[in-house]
Design an enzyme around this catalytic site. Structure first.
Site, PDB file in Angstrom:
ATOM      1  N   GLN A  14       0.804  -1.214  -0.102  1.00  0.00           N
ATOM      2  CA  GLN A  14      -0.085   0.036   0.107  1.00  0.00           C
ATOM      3  C   GLN A  14       0.970   1.177  -0.227  1.00  0.00           C
ATOM      4  OE1 GLN A  14      -2.412  -1.100   3.313  1.00  0.00           O
ATOM      5  NE2 GLN A  14      -0.579  -1.858   4.602  1.00  0.00           N
ATOM      6  N   ASP A  63       0.691  -0.351  14.040  1.00  0.00           N
ATOM      7  CA  ASP A  63       1.271   0.669  14.551  1.00  0.00           C
ATOM      8  C   ASP A  63       1.452   0.309  16.200  1.00  0.00           C
ATOM      9  OD1 ASP A  63      -1.283   1.194  15.821  1.00  0.00           O
ATOM     10  OD2 ASP A  63      -2.129   1.582  14.200  1.00  0.00           O
ATOM     11  N   GLU A  69       0.068  -8.655  11.158  1.00  0.00           N
ATOM     12  CA  GLU A  69       0.344  -7.659  10.151  1.00  0.00           C
ATOM     13  C   GLU A  69       0.834  -8.101   8.744  1.00  0.00           C
ATOM     14  OE1 GLU A  69      -0.346  -4.176  10.169  1.00  0.00           O
ATOM     15  OE2 GLU A  69       0.018  -4.434   8.255  1.00  0.00           O
ATOM     16  N   GLY A 122      -3.625 -11.751   7.626  1.00  0.00           N
ATOM     17  CA  GLY A 122      -4.521 -12.211   8.707  1.00  0.00           C
ATOM     18  C   GLY A 122      -5.406 -13.361   8.362  1.00  0.00           C
ATOM     19  N   ASP A 154      -7.962  -5.285  13.644  1.00  0.00           N
ATOM     20  CA  ASP A 154      -7.643  -3.782  13.566  1.00  0.00           C
ATOM     21  C   ASP A 154      -7.071  -3.426  12.204  1.00  0.00           C
ATOM     22  OD1 ASP A 154      -6.720  -0.978  13.978  1.00  0.00           O
ATOM     23  OD2 ASP A 154      -5.158  -1.452  14.952  1.00  0.00           O
ATOM     24  N   THR A 204      -7.528  -2.000   7.876  1.00  0.00           N
ATOM     25  CA  THR A 204      -7.686  -0.879   7.215  1.00  0.00           C
ATOM     26  C   THR A 204      -9.127  -1.190   6.775  1.00  0.00           C
ATOM     27  OG1 THR A 204      -6.763  -2.330   5.496  1.00  0.00           O
ATOM     28  CG2 THR A 204      -5.635  -0.418   6.181  1.00  0.00           C
TER      29      THR A 204
HETATM   30  N1  SAM Z   1      -7.322   2.203  13.274  1.00  0.00           N
HETATM   31  C1  SAM Z   1      -7.016   2.059  12.066  1.00  0.00           C
HETATM   32  C2  SAM Z   1      -8.229   2.629  10.949  1.00  0.00           C
HETATM   33  O1  SAM Z   1      -9.315   1.986  11.153  1.00  0.00           O
HETATM   34  O2  SAM Z   1      -8.084   3.277  10.151  1.00  0.00           O
HETATM   35  C3  SAM Z   1      -6.225   0.778  11.492  1.00  0.00           C
HETATM   36  C4  SAM Z   1      -4.873   1.024  11.703  1.00  0.00           C
HETATM   37  S1  SAM Z   1      -3.868  -0.419  11.243  1.00  0.00           S
HETATM   38  C5  SAM Z   1      -2.507   0.499  10.861  1.00  0.00           C
HETATM   39  C6  SAM Z   1      -4.454  -1.485   9.933  1.00  0.00           C
HETATM   40  C7  SAM Z   1      -3.508  -2.249   9.474  1.00  0.00           C
HETATM   41  O3  SAM Z   1      -4.070  -3.399   8.979  1.00  0.00           O
HETATM   42  C8  SAM Z   1      -2.512  -1.632   8.478  1.00  0.00           C
HETATM   43  O4  SAM Z   1      -1.290  -1.827   9.097  1.00  0.00           O
HETATM   44  C9  SAM Z   1      -2.505  -3.026   7.431  1.00  0.00           C
HETATM   45  O5  SAM Z   1      -1.259  -3.165   6.930  1.00  0.00           O
HETATM   46  C10 SAM Z   1      -3.094  -3.974   8.034  1.00  0.00           C
HETATM   47  N2  SAM Z   1      -3.850  -4.872   7.176  1.00  0.00           N
HETATM   48  C11 SAM Z   1      -4.659  -4.754   5.845  1.00  0.00           C
HETATM   49  N3  SAM Z   1      -4.930  -5.742   5.558  1.00  0.00           N
HETATM   50  C12 SAM Z   1      -4.472  -6.826   6.395  1.00  0.00           C
HETATM   51  C13 SAM Z   1      -4.322  -8.323   6.183  1.00  0.00           C
HETATM   52  N4  SAM Z   1      -5.210  -9.015   5.376  1.00  0.00           N
HETATM   53  N5  SAM Z   1      -3.873  -8.919   7.249  1.00  0.00           N
HETATM   54  C14 SAM Z   1      -3.089  -8.612   8.125  1.00  0.00           C
HETATM   55  N6  SAM Z   1      -2.995  -6.996   8.220  1.00  0.00           N
HETATM   56  C15 SAM Z   1      -3.519  -6.357   7.401  1.00  0.00           C
END
Ligand code: SAM
Length: 282
Positions: free
Chosen positions: A31, A86, A106, A139, A156, A158
């Site tokens: 991303q 994070d 993650e 995940g 948590d 995206t």
């Molecule tokens: N609090 C935030 C929001 O709702 O906007 C979410 C923040 S957190 C940094 C989201 C994380 O999910 C990102 O770092 C992203 O890389 C991760 N992510 C997205 N798809 C994923 C997947 N399929 N498996 C594991 N992590 C994933």
């Protein structure tokens, strides 16, 4: 010249954030990641043009995603966090003395590395905690393959665009159900219902096909614009989201955890849904 970043999450409604200084910007393997300073919000992280975390209001999101499921459970020992690179959820999870292991899965290593460099106060040492295990993987794949059983799974993620889309599918929720111990709880980032109502309807519909109980609770996070944000809540323990303030207070006061948004009263009230949200999940 001033630079502004438009959040491009919604087709006809944008918020704009002034970029006072760029700290990191790159296209990772998964991303487009930007970390910048903003006078009002402190440091901000965006992924694919969507705000993920800001120093000013991260406490609301991280406290509510974590303490609601863990105080409801009482004595959680093993927690899985999906996404959350994070480290903010991890930080709150590890405040519970009952935790033996917290696994964070993650997909994007760069998010973890850059958050550690530019947002050290968000993880606040959580990545160095001996109870923490970090897995860099999708995940979806992790929950499908794990033989472990967790007391709580906190998603948590995206939004359901790009790599996060798979974390809103029925198959993923079914695998989460399998990876929970009986009576365990799944909590999910489920968007802002006023703006993303269909996403909440779909998730809660899936929860109810898989778990004995599925619903949502709310928290107001200023940078997730458009009203309160919904957090999905699913469990086979149908009483878990109905605990009264006295029960929650007795549990929470014993933890000695200090919070700025979460309280047992806020916890109980967060499950009271206004009519338009009730309708979305009816
Ligand atoms: N609090 C935030 C929001 O709702 O906007 C979410 C923040 S957190 C940094 C989201 C994380 O999910 C990102 O770092 C992203 O890389 C991760 N992510 C997205 N798809 C994923 C997947 N399929 N498996 C594991 N992590 C994933």
């Amino acid at each position: 010249m001033e630079r502004w970043i438009d959040e491009t999450l919604y087709p006809s409604w944008r918020q704009r954030l002034r970029v006072d200084r760029v700290l990191f910007e790159d296209r990772t393997d998964h991303q487009h990641l930007v970390i910048f300073e903003n006078e009002t919000l402190g440091r901000v992280m965006t992924l694919d043009g969507v705000v993920q975390v800001t120093l000013a209001d991260e406490f609301i999101y991280h406290e509510m995603m974590t303490h609601v499921p863990l105080v409801a459970l009482g004595e959680a020992r093993r927690v899985l966090v999906i996404g959350g690179g994070d480290g903010g959820i991890l930080r709150e999870v590890l405040k519970h003395g009952s935790i033996e292991r917290a696994t964070l899965c993650e997909i994007d290593r760069t998010v973890v590395d850059m958050a550690l460099r530019h947002f050290p106060e968000v993880s606040a040492g959580a990545f160095e905690d001996r109870r923490t295990e970090v897995v860099i993987a999708d995940g979806l794949k992790f929950v499908a393959e794990t033989s472990e059983r967790f007391d709580a799974i906190i998603v948590d993620s995206t939004d359901p665009i790009g790599p996060g889309a798979v974390l809103f599918t029925k198959g993923f929720y079914a695998d989460c159900h399998r990876a929970l111990r009986p009576g365990g709880v799944l909590v999910t980032q489920n968007g802002v219902p006023f703006m993303q109502g269909a996403e909440l309807t779909q998730s809660v519909t899936y929860f109810r096909e898989i778990f004995a109980d599925g619903s949502a609770y709310l928290a107001t996070i200023p940078t997730y614009v458009g009203g309160p944000m919904a957090m999905g809540f699913a469990s086979d323990d149908t009483g878990l989201r109905k605990l009264d303030v006295a029960t929650l207070s007795a549990r929470f006061s014993g933890t000695g955890i200090g919070t700025r948004y979460y309280s047992p009263e806020v916890h109980a009230a967060a499950f009271a849904l206004p009519g338009y949200v009730q309708k979305l999940i009816a």
